[in-house]
Motif scaffolding. Sequence first.
Motif, PDB file in Angstrom:
ATOM      1  N   THR A 111       0.813  -0.750  -0.116  1.00 46.47           N
ATOM      2  CA  THR A 111       0.066   0.045   0.016  1.00 46.47           C
ATOM      3  C   THR A 111       1.250   1.663   0.018  1.00 46.47           C
ATOM      4  O   THR A 111       0.439   2.437  -0.123  1.00 46.47           O
ATOM      5  CB  THR A 111      -0.790  -0.125   1.032  1.00 46.47           C
ATOM      6  OG1 THR A 111       0.389   0.122   2.249  1.00 46.47           O
ATOM      7  CG2 THR A 111      -2.155  -0.980   0.741  1.00 46.47           C
ATOM      8  N   GLN A 112       2.126   1.273   0.511  1.00 52.94           N
ATOM      9  CA  GLN A 112       3.275   2.045   0.264  1.00 52.94           C
ATOM     10  C   GLN A 112       4.604   1.636  -0.395  1.00 52.94           C
ATOM     11  O   GLN A 112       4.432   0.567   0.109  1.00 52.94           O
ATOM     12  CB  GLN A 112       3.314   3.133   1.486  1.00 52.94           C
ATOM     13  CG  GLN A 112       2.355   3.571   2.207  1.00 52.94           C
ATOM     14  CD  GLN A 112       1.995   4.347   3.417  1.00 52.94           C
ATOM     15  OE1 GLN A 112       3.220   3.964   4.485  1.00 52.94           O
ATOM     16  NE2 GLN A 112       1.298   5.057   3.760  1.00 52.94           N
ATOM     17  N   ALA A 113       4.821   2.722  -1.127  1.00 50.21           N
ATOM     18  CA  ALA A 113       6.294   2.344  -1.432  1.00 50.21           C
ATOM     19  C   ALA A 113       7.009   3.511  -1.077  1.00 50.21           C
ATOM     20  O   ALA A 113       7.689   4.333  -2.007  1.00 50.21           O
ATOM     21  CB  ALA A 113       6.622   1.902  -2.936  1.00 50.21           C
ATOM     22  N   PRO A 114       7.898   3.891   0.356  1.00 53.17           N
ATOM     23  CA  PRO A 114       8.144   5.488   0.401  1.00 53.17           C
ATOM     24  C   PRO A 114       9.527   5.708  -0.535  1.00 53.17           C
ATOM     25  O   PRO A 114       9.959   4.280  -0.345  1.00 53.17           O
ATOM     26  CB  PRO A 114       8.789   5.413   1.532  1.00 53.17           C
ATOM     27  CG  PRO A 114       7.786   4.524   2.909  1.00 53.17           C
ATOM     28  CD  PRO A 114       7.294   2.832   0.742  1.00 53.17           C
ATOM     29  N   GLY A 115       9.396   6.455  -0.305  1.00 56.53           N
ATOM     30  CA  GLY A 115      11.164   6.823  -1.563  1.00 56.53           C
ATOM     31  C   GLY A 115      11.280   6.412  -3.106  1.00 56.53           C
ATOM     32  O   GLY A 115      11.673   7.185  -4.010  1.00 56.53           O
ATOM     33  N   PHE A 116       9.990   6.033  -3.029  1.00 58.59           N
ATOM     34  CA  PHE A 116       9.936   4.994  -5.126  1.00 58.59           C
ATOM     35  C   PHE A 116       8.513   6.029  -5.381  1.00 58.59           C
ATOM     36  O   PHE A 116       8.650   6.045  -6.654  1.00 58.59           O
ATOM     37  CB  PHE A 116      10.005   3.350  -4.523  1.00 58.59           C
ATOM     38  CG  PHE A 116       9.515   3.252  -5.844  1.00 58.59           C
ATOM     39  CD1 PHE A 116      10.740   3.063  -6.986  1.00 58.59           C
ATOM     40  CD2 PHE A 116       8.317   2.620  -6.791  1.00 58.59           C
ATOM     41  CE1 PHE A 116      10.902   2.102  -8.489  1.00 58.59           C
ATOM     42  CE2 PHE A 116       8.250   2.389  -8.043  1.00 58.59           C
ATOM     43  CZ  PHE A 116      10.177   1.602  -8.404  1.00 58.59           C
ATOM     44  N   ILE A 117       7.420   6.255  -4.696  1.00 61.72           N
ATOM     45  CA  ILE A 117       5.749   6.234  -5.353  1.00 61.72           C
ATOM     46  C   ILE A 117       5.111   6.982  -4.396  1.00 61.72           C
ATOM     47  O   ILE A 117       4.933   6.134  -3.209  1.00 61.72           O
ATOM     48  CB  ILE A 117       5.687   5.219  -6.371  1.00 61.72           C
ATOM     49  CG1 ILE A 117       4.478   5.532  -7.080  1.00 61.72           C
ATOM     50  CG2 ILE A 117       4.903   4.076  -5.188  1.00 61.72           C
ATOM     51  CD1 ILE A 117       3.742   4.471  -7.977  1.00 61.72           C
ATOM     52  N   GLU A 118       4.724   7.848  -4.720  1.00 54.35           N
ATOM     53  CA  GLU A 118       3.595   8.462  -3.799  1.00 54.35           C
ATOM     54  C   GLU A 118       2.009   7.467  -3.186  1.00 54.35           C
ATOM     55  O   GLU A 118       2.185   6.650  -4.546  1.00 54.35           O
ATOM     56  CB  GLU A 118       3.008   9.820  -4.153  1.00 54.35           C
ATOM     57  CG  GLU A 118       3.770  10.785  -4.384  1.00 54.35           C
ATOM     58  CD  GLU A 118       4.650  11.743  -2.886  1.00 54.35           C
ATOM     59  OE1 GLU A 118       4.681  11.252  -1.602  1.00 54.35           O
ATOM     60  OE2 GLU A 118       5.784  11.363  -2.561  1.00 54.35           O
TER      61      GLU A 118
END
Length: 872
Positions: free
Chosen positions: A225-232
């Motif tokens: 649900t999240q991919a910090p530093g890669f995609i908002e």
Amino acid sequence: MERSGRQTGGAGVVLRRVLKDNLAAQISGEVRGEHIAETRAHLVDLAIKTMFAAIEARSGRADFVVLATGGYGRGMLAPESDVDLLFLHDQKTDDSLRPSVDALLYPLWDAGLTIGQGVHTTQSAMALARDDIAALTSFLDARLICGSARLAATFFDAYGAYRKRHGASFTRAKLAEREARYATQRENSGWIEPNLKEGRGGLRDADLVGWLYRFQTGKDLWARTQAPGFIEPRDLRALKKARKYLWAVRVYLHTLNARADDNVRFDIQPALADALGYDDRRHIAAPERVLKHLRLNSDIVFRITNIVTARMEDRYARLSKLAPRAMPRRLVKDEIPGDVNIRFKTNRLTFSRPALARRRPIDLMRIVRAASKRPDLEIHPDAIEIMVEGAAAMSREDRDDEQIKQIFLAILEKGKAPFRTFRLLSDTGLLAKLIPMFGRISGRIEYGLYRRYSIEDQVFHCLEMLRRLEKGELEGKHPIATAFLKGKKNRLRFYLTVLLQEVYWADTERSVSKAEGLAFRIAKRFVDVQTAKDIAWCAANPDAMIAAAETRDLSLRRSVERFALKVGSKDRLDVLLILTVCRIRTISEDSWDEWTRGQISALYFGARAVLSGGTQALETWRAEEREALKTNLSGLLSQWPQEKLDTRLADISGSVGARVPPDVLARGLQLVDEVPGAAVGLWPRDGFFEAIVLAPDRIGLLANLALAASRSGTSVRMLQAMSVSDGRALDFFVLKPLTPVPPEAQRDFLAELHRALNEAAAVNFEGARAPSRRLRDRRMLFSVPSEVRIDHEADEDSLLVEAEGRDRPGLLGQLATALSEIGVMIKSAHVATYGERAVDAFYLQDAPGYKITNKRRIQSIERRILGVLNEH
């Protein structure tokens, strides 16, 4: 191998039935496509596990591992997609492993699945991956189906170690792949028949985002649900949603095609719309709705893919396309006071003060203005995100801000590479906020064969064409338009008209008057009232000039006068000329030739004369044209005395006013002079064939000639009919082959066409049969309402009848035959085609040359024409 196949053959039959029944049940239950793909992958998993267990039961232990790779490895399997498998073993010989592998493969083949398999040790698999980017990518999605977890872990560990060391080279290779893929799919950029997988914003772009993330982190992006530093987070949600939609369409597309074909072709679009549950809506057909939603979702995938790839290039800065540089001074300054809020980040334009850009909408436009000056510079994804957010928050007051309008007009009138710039404005949502009509046409497709591009892209390509005309790049083909633009200091009205040319599609009622009103309200925000009225009329009537040029007899004074009266002013006429050139060149590359140039030029200059000085000025211009034509013909027929040339021209009615290229007319004059009876001249030019037919005139001659041309594999693109004083007809044709003619076959093709036209020209010719329908004629896919329009005022001596309906081979000949059968003479005929829609115009007389005025006679003509148009 045969023994293994016999032992497991029943499993394949069972699997085939299970897959077929499950797919049918899910389709009838209107299950979403991505769930169908997941279920199909799961069923194949179960089948492989069951067969693997049977192998283990027979042999005691199976010394290999089965891994799913590629799309199947991602847990998604479209109905006709390949099942990619990696059989992993530990130094087994081929002979010892083959029976077990065959015992798995044969049932899968028997089930009708297409299998892509490889048999490797961990060492050989990694050697292949190092040398082959396709294998490296496929193995990235590998997952264990069955077999030794220890052996699988050996492979995953080796792959993971390689992955951690080669992020830069993988990213570089995948971005290069993407560029190559876009190059091969460029013709699909307009989204008339898109490729779901390989096209711009297709599933392959979504896969690319997942691959880059997985290669960087070792994790599955689609399970997060999240991919910090890669995609908002919001972009990840939007990407997942768009990917699901594309998968849903792909699954149903495979089901309908019964093969792995990811092209959304015209012939499948209606059935696809029905399968996906789309209905026709007011003024938008179900296939158009599918294509629009495909375009909008693909735009989301494309935008987010660009953001991700740019960030990856930031991560591996040495991948940047451009060397570091200082900000050029001319980008920091523009049409309004103060420095532009921009800087370079990894050689892309971004905001130097992002927080300020979020509060100040003018900054969003100024960075686009900077990019319009330097098309080689890209805008950084960080800035793109701010632009998307800012566009969503823009108010009506922002839209009407004078500085924002000033920058927008500078982008429109002065910016380089308009297609790229306006595509950016559209993708970020800024264009729809500045001119709301674009919010209504964004992603809109006109379902048919007329356009190459979506409605919005048609506009952007026309802007590109206008810029090329202005710069003089097309002077050879368009000397009049080029010279005209060079003499104009203020070109804004031309750019605004081209920008608003599809306003008709933004109006739900599809009314020309409503479209004109909307265009006026938009234009008056930027120009004075009178100029806005001129722009609005031209934008609401963008095809007025080409329609008049193709369907009216321009040798008649009344044709030109009525067109000039309709346009109303020289300013409008000037704008309409430029718009017409841009539209014709954008809609089709082969739509512009010497015949088209002659028609458009004659109509423009004739109408301009009328608007300058009325009928007297038109007659003066026509006299000048006659003298210019005689001068041209004198050069082409230099062996003829002037008296002979004058005599021959006088012998042929309409020869001077007709818009036949001088070299073609010269050939016709030579035929009349040298041949006492019938003759045919035929030669190739620019992918078409030009034909001259000289024959004794009679009712039905045109019908015979048109049908003969059609049965020989050509369609009539243009036609000009003349009469010779000795009772013969002199007809000029431009014929387009229905399919391309290879150079080695052209001689035989011309010989057959020449023979057919000669037969049709004979006085005792019994009449040509209508051509048979061509297989896979895409025009038959569309429904075009039939209509007959009667015009009593077009000519003093003849009745103008316009027939509009679905085009087909031989339609002109069939219409002409129907008219000849009721004793109607065709004084002249004019042909226009718009994709699947044909508009054929006939100037008709009753023998021996009387204008048709009887109401019952006209009703009879109308019934016969409608009967032909409605034949299927």
